[in-house]
Design a protein around this motif. Structure first.
Motif, PDB file in Angstrom:
ATOM      1  N   GLY B 200       0.810  -1.207   0.000  1.00 53.42           N
ATOM      2  CA  GLY B 200       0.000   0.000   0.000  1.00 53.42           C
ATOM      3  C   GLY B 200       0.844   1.259   0.000  1.00 53.42           C
ATOM      4  N   ALA B 201       2.038   1.164  -0.572  1.00 56.42           N
ATOM      5  CA  ALA B 201       2.862   2.362  -0.691  1.00 56.42           C
ATOM      6  C   ALA B 201       2.411   3.159  -1.909  1.00 56.42           C
ATOM      7  CB  ALA B 201       4.331   1.981  -0.849  1.00 56.42           C
ATOM      8  N   THR B 202       2.421   4.487  -1.776  1.00 54.00           N
ATOM      9  CA  THR B 202       2.198   5.316  -2.955  1.00 54.00           C
ATOM     10  C   THR B 202       3.466   5.268  -3.806  1.00 54.00           C
ATOM     11  OG1 THR B 202       3.104   7.243  -1.873  1.00 54.00           O
ATOM     12  CG2 THR B 202       0.742   6.888  -1.635  1.00 54.00           C
ATOM     13  N   GLU B 205       6.327   6.813  -1.982  1.00 54.24           N
ATOM     14  CA  GLU B 205       6.800   5.971  -0.876  1.00 54.24           C
ATOM     15  C   GLU B 205       7.571   4.768  -1.405  1.00 54.24           C
ATOM     16  OE1 GLU B 205       3.409   6.837   2.506  1.00 54.24           O
ATOM     17  OE2 GLU B 205       2.979   5.426   0.908  1.00 54.24           O
TER      18      GLU B 205
END
Lengths: 259, 309
Positions: B200-202, B205
């Motif tokens: 769930g990293a952008t 990120e």
């Protein structure tokens, strides 16, 4: 913490190429569901649509619905980043972050989106997640060492610890044991058995004994030929798929008379 | 006695031997050249160190002659790095991870073209275009930020200042930093990028988690290569900077770099003056060597976590 997944009429495309066609499947919470099938039949592609990871490739898109407890993952305004934080994934090859320590690897997902966590909470979470991944006893004295120093099986369990640290609803596993030796494989399979008590687990595997050992339900995917889309052929209780399948293709595949 | 095992073996080994000797020769040649340069610099520079301090340019010995231009060199290179590093890394990231594929490719070519422009052309551009264009900026800086010593007025009316030289240098080293960083960013294992994304990293990120840690050593080398060029760059600085004594202000004329000092004075130098200039070259050589060693040390410091194991 686990949610059910209902997929309705899902088609997966890469650009104009239809890779997987017309999948309907209902995955129960707190169960292990295995996807089996020959290489290239689209089972990994389909798995990746369950947390929108296929979108990493340019041109990939889907038609249809994937409902997580009734909420469509592909609905308007749904951010794939949010989807992925709720549906964790473990990959074929262990991929801990090589520059991070074991501890930081476990916390990597928790620290995303600028979340802060106190030192003692972090310590508890690291212990809980590593214990949950059956790795705590092996690494508790070297939490500050790099994750890449562990053995392949330990690295894969570290990846599982990293995935469960964010308390996901579902854990997807894409052939998690294919790069591991039999002993490490056994450790992962035992772990999957335990994970089922808290999470919905979906696993893609090439190893039919593994599917038979760990899963409650099994889905068999097949492909009619190169360039044709992969399809879900049969989905049933694992015992039924391996002893008394409805479809001839399933029986041929699970008994090794495939092709 | 000959059999299938001994037949034809000797011939292959001869080829091996020739090749291994050739590579050995090539390796030795490098060391020889380096050694010869070092010896030349030391021998020819010696008079500058031993001469009567009053006779050295400036009248106070070699070290008080060299340190202002040494500082000038470091300041010019420092300005160039300060500007080029963030821009270079940004452009490289854009090309490797953000731009649509077609745009990324053409942008990559354009950046590589920047590296093909001869330094004298950069110098000419700096004098003819950039320097006059910067004069109003310098005047504004002198009026509004003059209390900071580096922007102290009165601003140069030609724009031929340290800051202009630094900006020209930054444009020159930008392609080095950009293309090397881009190559390294592109080599980030997909495995690690996906690991970050799947949690769930952008995208940003993911870049911080997977791309930067992987690329750090390579980016440091890219920056150091850029620094090497900025330190040694002669022509552009000689043209752009209207040199002089060391001043803190970057928007007045003044300051000088070692490379430009050598280039500007070499044609008329003889005797002790020549030795001084060569000694200045020796100092530049040592600085560049030190920069490279520091870069290596930075890279090796985190070897355990580099992912190479």
């Amino acid at each position: 913490m686990s949610k059910r997944i209902d997929v309705k009429d899902l088609n997966v495309y890469y650009g104009d190429f239809l890779a997987v066609e017309g999948v309907n499947i209902n995955i129960d919470p707190k169960s292990v569901t295995a996807f089996i099938g020959p290489s290239g039949c689209g089972k990994s592609t389909f798995l990746r649509t369950l947390n929108r990871m296929h979108e990493v490739l340019p041109g990939a898109r889907v038609k249809g619905e994937v409902l997580l407890d009734g909420e469509d993952l592909y609905g308007p305004g749904v951010d794939p980043v949010t989807v992925r934080s709720q549906i964790g994934m473990v990959f074929q090859r262990p991929n801990p972050f090589p520059t991070m320590s074991i501890r930081d690897n476990v916390l990597a997902g928790v620290k995303l989106n600028n979340k802060r966590i106190s030192r003692s909470d972090a310590d508890d979470l690291v212990e809980k997640s590593l214990t949950g991944a059956n790795l705590w006893k092996e690494v508790k004295d070297r939490l500050d060492k790099p994750g890449s120093g562990l053995s392949g099986g330990q690295q894969q369990r570290l990846c599982i610890a990293r995935a469960i640290a964010v308390a996901p609803q579902v854990i997807l596993m894409d052939e998690p044991c294919s790069a591991l030796d039999p002993i490490s494989t056994l450790a992962i399979e035992d772990l999957i058995e335990e994970l089922k008590n808290e999470y919905t687990v979906v696993i893609v595997t090439h190893n039919m004994q593994q599917a038979a050992r760990v899963s409650d339900k099994t889905a068999f995917f097949n492909i009619a030929g190169t360039g044709k889309p992969g399809k879900l052929i049969e989905y049933s209780d694992t015992a039924v798929i391996f002893s008394n399948p409805r479809e001839k293709a399933t029986e041929d595949y699970v008994s090794g008379r495939f092709g | 006695m000959s059999n299938t095992l001994t037949e034809g073996g000797a011939k292959g080994r001869a080829g091996d031997k020739v090749f291994s000797n050739l590579t050995l020769l090539a390796g030795c040649l490098i060391l020889l050249v380096l050694f010869a340069v070092a010896v030349f610099l030391l021998v020819q520079a010696l008079p500058a160190f031993t001469a009567d301090p009053a006779k050295v340019t400036g009248g106070e010995g070699f070290w008080s002659y060299i340190w202002p231009i040494l500082i000038g060199t470091l300041v010019a290179a420092g300005i160039a790095l300060l500007i080029a590093t963030p821009i270079g890394i940004g452009v490289a990231l854009f090309i490797s991870h953000f731009a649509p594929r077609r745009l990324a490719q053409s942008l990559g070519y354009v950046v590589d073209l920047l590296a093909a422009i001869p330094s004298v052309v950069y110098g000419a551009w700096g004098v003819a275009v950039l320097a006059p264009a910067l004069v109003p900026v310098y005047e504004w800086l002198a009026a509004n930020a003059g209390w900071i010593p580096i922007f102290a007025g009165p601003a140069s009316q030609t724009g031929k200042t340290m800051l202009t030289a630094g900006i020209v240098l930054s444009v020159m080293i930008l392609p080095i930093i950009t293309s090397l960083s881009r190559e390294i960013f592109l080599q980030t294992p997909k495995l690690h990028e996906e690991a970050a994304l799947a949690m769930g990293a952008t995208r940003w990120e993911m870049i911080r988690m997977a791309v930067f840690p992987f690329a750090r050593a390579g980016v440091v080398s890219a920056v150091m290569l850029g620094l090497g060029r900025a330190l040694g760059e002669t022509m552009a600085v000689a043209l752009v900077l209207s040199g002089g004594i060391l001043t803190a202000s970057l928007i007045q004329s003044g300051n000088q770099t070692i490379a430009a000092e050598i280039a500007l004075n070499f044609p008329e130098a003889f005797g002790l003056r020549l030795a001084e200039l060569i000694a200045a070259g020796l100092v530049l050589f040592v600085i560049t060597l030190a920069v490279n060693m520091i870069a290596r040390w930075i890279i090796s410091r985190h070897k355990e976590f580099s992912g190479a194991n």
